[in-house]
Design an enzyme around this catalytic site. Sequence first.
Site, PDB file in Angstrom:
ATOM      1  N   ASP A   1      26.481  18.118  16.057  1.00 36.30           N
ATOM      2  CA  ASP A   1      26.605  16.853  16.998  1.00 36.30           C
ATOM      3  C   ASP A   1      28.212  16.828  17.682  1.00 36.30           C
ATOM      4  O   ASP A   1      28.660  16.024  18.261  1.00 36.30           O
ATOM      5  CB  ASP A   1      26.689  15.676  16.309  1.00 36.30           C
ATOM      6  CG  ASP A   1      27.559  15.574  15.235  1.00 36.30           C
ATOM      7  OD1 ASP A   1      28.310  16.462  14.897  1.00 36.30           O
ATOM      8  OD2 ASP A   1      27.776  14.393  14.640  1.00 36.30           O
TER       9      ASP A   1
ATOM     10  N   HIS B   1      38.914  42.245  31.169  1.00 37.91           N
ATOM     11  CA  HIS B   1      38.603  40.638  30.726  1.00 37.91           C
ATOM     12  C   HIS B   1      38.954  40.435  29.276  1.00 37.91           C
ATOM     13  O   HIS B   1      38.465  39.781  28.810  1.00 37.91           O
ATOM     14  CB  HIS B   1      37.020  40.140  30.993  1.00 37.91           C
ATOM     15  CG  HIS B   1      37.011  39.730  32.469  1.00 37.91           C
ATOM     16  ND1 HIS B   1      35.963  39.548  33.088  1.00 37.91           N
ATOM     17  CD2 HIS B   1      37.774  39.602  33.549  1.00 37.91           C
ATOM     18  CE1 HIS B   1      35.981  39.682  34.531  1.00 37.91           C
ATOM     19  NE2 HIS B   1      37.223  39.350  34.829  1.00 37.91           N
TER      20      HIS B   1
ATOM     21  N   ASP C   1      46.804  37.152  32.356  1.00 32.20           N
ATOM     22  CA  ASP C   1      46.004  36.527  33.449  1.00 32.20           C
ATOM     23  C   ASP C   1      45.794  35.202  32.873  1.00 32.20           C
ATOM     24  O   ASP C   1      44.840  35.047  32.079  1.00 32.20           O
ATOM     25  CB  ASP C   1      44.824  37.522  33.800  1.00 32.20           C
ATOM     26  CG  ASP C   1      44.057  37.146  35.209  1.00 32.20           C
ATOM     27  OD1 ASP C   1      44.187  35.992  35.497  1.00 32.20           O
ATOM     28  OD2 ASP C   1      43.234  37.746  35.675  1.00 32.20           O
TER      29      ASP C   1
ATOM     30  N   ASP D   1      45.367  30.672  39.242  1.00 32.61           N
ATOM     31  CA  ASP D   1      44.959  32.034  38.652  1.00 32.61           C
ATOM     32  C   ASP D   1      45.989  32.878  39.012  1.00 32.61           C
ATOM     33  O   ASP D   1      46.162  33.496  40.047  1.00 32.61           O
ATOM     34  CB  ASP D   1      43.651  32.342  39.507  1.00 32.61           C
ATOM     35  CG  ASP D   1      43.064  33.767  38.970  1.00 32.61           C
ATOM     36  OD1 ASP D   1      43.408  34.056  38.025  1.00 32.61           O
ATOM     37  OD2 ASP D   1      42.095  34.252  39.658  1.00 32.61           O
TER      38      ASP D   1
ATOM     39  N   HIS E   1      38.333  46.892  40.583  1.00 26.67           N
ATOM     40  CA  HIS E   1      37.885  45.517  40.978  1.00 26.67           C
ATOM     41  C   HIS E   1      38.376  45.233  42.471  1.00 26.67           C
ATOM     42  O   HIS E   1      39.010  46.121  43.072  1.00 26.67           O
ATOM     43  CB  HIS E   1      38.393  44.545  40.055  1.00 26.67           C
ATOM     44  CG  HIS E   1      39.752  44.504  39.876  1.00 26.67           C
ATOM     45  ND1 HIS E   1      40.643  43.949  40.740  1.00 26.67           N
ATOM     46  CD2 HIS E   1      40.482  44.916  38.920  1.00 26.67           C
ATOM     47  CE1 HIS E   1      41.869  43.898  40.441  1.00 26.67           C
ATOM     48  NE2 HIS E   1      41.865  44.752  39.155  1.00 26.67           N
TER      49      HIS E   1
ATOM     50  N   HIS F   1      39.488  36.944  45.565  1.00 26.48           N
ATOM     51  CA  HIS F   1      38.506  36.153  45.524  1.00 26.48           C
ATOM     52  C   HIS F   1      38.938  34.721  46.322  1.00 26.48           C
ATOM     53  O   HIS F   1      40.197  34.146  46.053  1.00 26.48           O
ATOM     54  CB  HIS F   1      37.826  36.067  44.270  1.00 26.48           C
ATOM     55  CG  HIS F   1      38.711  35.625  43.227  1.00 26.48           C
ATOM     56  ND1 HIS F   1      39.139  34.300  42.750  1.00 26.48           N
ATOM     57  CD2 HIS F   1      39.211  36.409  42.326  1.00 26.48           C
ATOM     58  CE1 HIS F   1      39.856  34.221  41.964  1.00 26.48           C
ATOM     59  NE2 HIS F   1      40.047  35.792  41.573  1.00 26.48           N
TER      60      HIS F   1
ATOM     61  N   HIS G   1      36.604  31.491  40.587  1.00 24.28           N
ATOM     62  CA  HIS G   1      35.975  32.231  41.495  1.00 24.28           C
ATOM     63  C   HIS G   1      35.192  31.434  42.339  1.00 24.28           C
ATOM     64  O   HIS G   1      33.947  30.808  42.103  1.00 24.28           O
ATOM     65  CB  HIS G   1      34.876  33.308  40.748  1.00 24.28           C
ATOM     66  CG  HIS G   1      35.740  34.321  40.257  1.00 24.28           C
ATOM     67  ND1 HIS G   1      35.190  35.113  39.303  1.00 24.28           N
ATOM     68  CD2 HIS G   1      37.174  34.536  40.103  1.00 24.28           C
ATOM     69  CE1 HIS G   1      35.962  35.976  38.644  1.00 24.28           C
ATOM     70  NE2 HIS G   1      37.172  35.608  39.088  1.00 24.28           N
TER      71      HIS G   1
ATOM     72  N   GLU H   1      45.325  40.322  44.065  1.00 22.28           N
ATOM     73  CA  GLU H   1      45.186  40.945  42.749  1.00 22.28           C
ATOM     74  C   GLU H   1      44.984  42.207  42.530  1.00 22.28           C
ATOM     75  O   GLU H   1      44.449  42.708  41.686  1.00 22.28           O
ATOM     76  CB  GLU H   1      44.659  39.912  41.757  1.00 22.28           C
ATOM     77  CG  GLU H   1      43.093  39.599  42.307  1.00 22.28           C
ATOM     78  CD  GLU H   1      42.270  38.901  41.340  1.00 22.28           C
ATOM     79  OE1 GLU H   1      42.331  39.221  40.172  1.00 22.28           O
ATOM     80  OE2 GLU H   1      41.728  38.025  41.504  1.00 22.28           O
TER      81      GLU H   1
ATOM     82  N   TYR I   1      44.683  50.721  36.302  1.00 23.81           N
ATOM     83  CA  TYR I   1      44.316  50.898  34.749  1.00 23.81           C
ATOM     84  C   TYR I   1      44.239  52.304  34.513  1.00 23.81           C
ATOM     85  O   TYR I   1      43.147  52.684  34.967  1.00 23.81           O
ATOM     86  CB  TYR I   1      43.216  49.882  34.600  1.00 23.81           C
ATOM     87  CG  TYR I   1      43.322  48.550  35.119  1.00 23.81           C
ATOM     88  CD1 TYR I   1      43.868  47.301  34.607  1.00 23.81           C
ATOM     89  CD2 TYR I   1      42.751  48.417  36.506  1.00 23.81           C
ATOM     90  CE1 TYR I   1      44.136  46.305  35.090  1.00 23.81           C
ATOM     91  CE2 TYR I   1      42.833  47.211  37.130  1.00 23.81           C
ATOM     92  CZ  TYR I   1      43.557  46.218  36.540  1.00 23.81           C
ATOM     93  OH  TYR I   1      43.697  44.965  37.267  1.00 23.81           O
TER      94      TYR I   1
ATOM     95  N   ARG J   1      48.342  44.472  36.350  1.00 25.75           N
ATOM     96  CA  ARG J   1      47.667  43.665  37.575  1.00 25.75           C
ATOM     97  C   ARG J   1      48.808  42.817  37.954  1.00 25.75           C
ATOM     98  O   ARG J   1      49.615  42.099  37.213  1.00 25.75           O
ATOM     99  CB  ARG J   1      46.394  42.894  37.155  1.00 25.75           C
ATOM    100  CG  ARG J   1      45.940  42.153  38.353  1.00 25.75           C
ATOM    101  CD  ARG J   1      44.428  41.863  38.133  1.00 25.75           C
ATOM    102  NE  ARG J   1      44.157  41.109  36.972  1.00 25.75           N
ATOM    103  CZ  ARG J   1      43.554  41.509  35.665  1.00 25.75           C
ATOM    104  NH1 ARG J   1      43.307  42.811  35.603  1.00 25.75           N
ATOM    105  NH2 ARG J   1      43.670  40.632  34.731  1.00 25.75           N
TER     106      ARG J   1
ATOM    107  N   GLU K   1      48.952  39.312  40.344  1.00 26.25           N
ATOM    108  CA  GLU K   1      48.155  38.191  41.101  1.00 26.25           C
ATOM    109  C   GLU K   1      48.597  37.038  41.454  1.00 26.25           C
ATOM    110  O   GLU K   1      49.344  36.365  40.665  1.00 26.25           O
ATOM    111  CB  GLU K   1      46.839  37.948  39.924  1.00 26.25           C
ATOM    112  CG  GLU K   1      45.911  37.018  40.682  1.00 26.25           C
ATOM    113  CD  GLU K   1      44.616  36.666  39.724  1.00 26.25           C
ATOM    114  OE1 GLU K   1      44.860  36.761  38.459  1.00 26.25           O
ATOM    115  OE2 GLU K   1      43.561  36.303  40.322  1.00 26.25           O
TER     116      GLU K   1
HETATM  117  N1  GLY Z   1      41.068  35.437  35.908  1.00 26.57           N
HETATM  118  C1  GLY Z   1      39.916  36.064  36.596  1.00 26.57           C
HETATM  119  C2  GLY Z   1      40.442  36.770  37.907  1.00 26.57           C
HETATM  120  O1  GLY Z   1      41.632  36.992  38.398  1.00 26.57           O
HETATM  121  O2  GLY Z   1      39.605  36.718  38.689  1.00 26.57           O
HETATM  122 MN    MN Z   2      41.491  36.203  40.084  1.00 27.01          MN
HETATM  123 MN    MN Z   3      43.009  36.072  37.405  1.00 24.92          MN
END
Ligand code: GLY
Ligand code: MN
Ligand code: MN
Length: 453
Positions: free
Chosen positions: A45, A250, A267, A278, A357, A361, A368, A397, A401, A418, A420
């Site tokens: 619950d 991730h 991140d 983000d 990647h 976005h 996203h 971003e 890697y 990375r 971003e």
């Molecule tokens: N944190 C997910 C991205 O950077 O898209």
């Molecule tokens: Mn992002």
């Molecule tokens: Mn991110």
Amino acid sequence: MTMTDLHTGDSPFARRRRLLLDWMRSQGGGVAVLATAPERARNRDNQYAYRHDSDFYYLTGFSEPGAWLILVAGAQDRAILCCMGKHPEREIWDGVRWGPEAAATHFGFDEAHDSERLDDLLPGLLVGAERVFAVLSGAQGTDLAPRLQRWTAAAAGLSRGARALPVHWTDLSEIIAEMRLFKDVAELDTMRRAAAISARGHVRAMQAAYPGCHEYELEAELLYTFRKSGAQSVAYDSIVAAGANACVLHHRAGHAVARDGDLILIDAGCELDGYASDITRTFPVNGRFTGPQRALYDIVLEAQREAALRATPAFDFNAGHDAAVRILTQGMLDLGLIAGTLDNAIERGAYQRFYMHRTGHWLGMDVHDVGAYREAAAKIGQRPWRKLAPGMVLTIEPGIYVRPSEDVREEFWNIGIRIEDDAIVTDAGAELITRGVPVDPQAIEALMQEAAG
Ligand code: GLY
Ligand code: MN
Ligand code: MN
């Protein structure tokens, strides 16, 4: 803007409903039905923290579970909210509910009813409606689709066969996404505040880092700052990746230890008043980049700078990615990570081994966020990338890697980087709203020295 006028007829929510009603009329009119997100059980619950559906909130400002929005575009427009009824006993356990009467006034609806009355109300509202509008994709976990089928069948019964089923169906997802893609002044203000909180969280985590610290300790610093600053939650689960974990895109903050000489990639971003932020930063746990780390970092930073220069209305969404790929690929060639000529390495996608990647976005209510990345075009398969326009918000971003491999110099193994930032597109260029935390490597080192000293 005060609490009161946020929800009157002049509120952004009421304005969006009017825009949507106008659009529905342009499609021939009819009835739109939207459900908010369902509550989700964590176990027995015990529920997960509740989060409204973004489309629903965008049109209502109403964040309780069990709510529905009905828009009637007809001779006279009507915006109707159905929500949980008042329930003194449940409210002792779960908290005060608005209830239909107070909600109608406060949130500026023409009418509001108890959601338990939906089955009585909807068939009547649907009688004579040629078209039913709904966001079926966003209603997972609700029983919207089968209920709509039942309601339209009941409406046909009520109209005594005067109108044969089926009515026409229109998914509202695309049009609402198009509206959400362009943020208004109040939304941008909220996003700037969310970004500033997240940046503070990153600064705090950087300053708390030390050789031997666990990923979860730094996550705690982020969460502390987010909540202490009034953010309701994270916008997504925080990635805190020590050493080789940074090459897992991730990787969730876990129990790994950052050892002397490691980089840490964080991140993370908070959600404030329904809007996401983000940010990614990568920094040396001991406060000093090594030569190989710095070489890769400088390439990523240069790629980000070039992409940011293209987050303006003079470019399309993909221009930043193309520019970043060019810089990253040239950097990989210079460091001997890949071989060949620049154009050839780009053409055959050689860089994808180390940069797999995209460079950004849309960002908004969802991390996203919704919105088409390509223009509508006459022919499918020939849709050009979308031109950027003021009011759009996107992330920038790029990353590199490097996993261990015999054909890669060992000094680069297990380095994941990375960087971003979140950018508002303006006529004057990209407004980077997340620079409360530095990206310049020397500024990062200085920030960490400050903490150590
Ligand atoms: N944190 C997910 C991205 O950077 O898209
Ligand atoms: Mn992002
Ligand atoms: Mn991110």
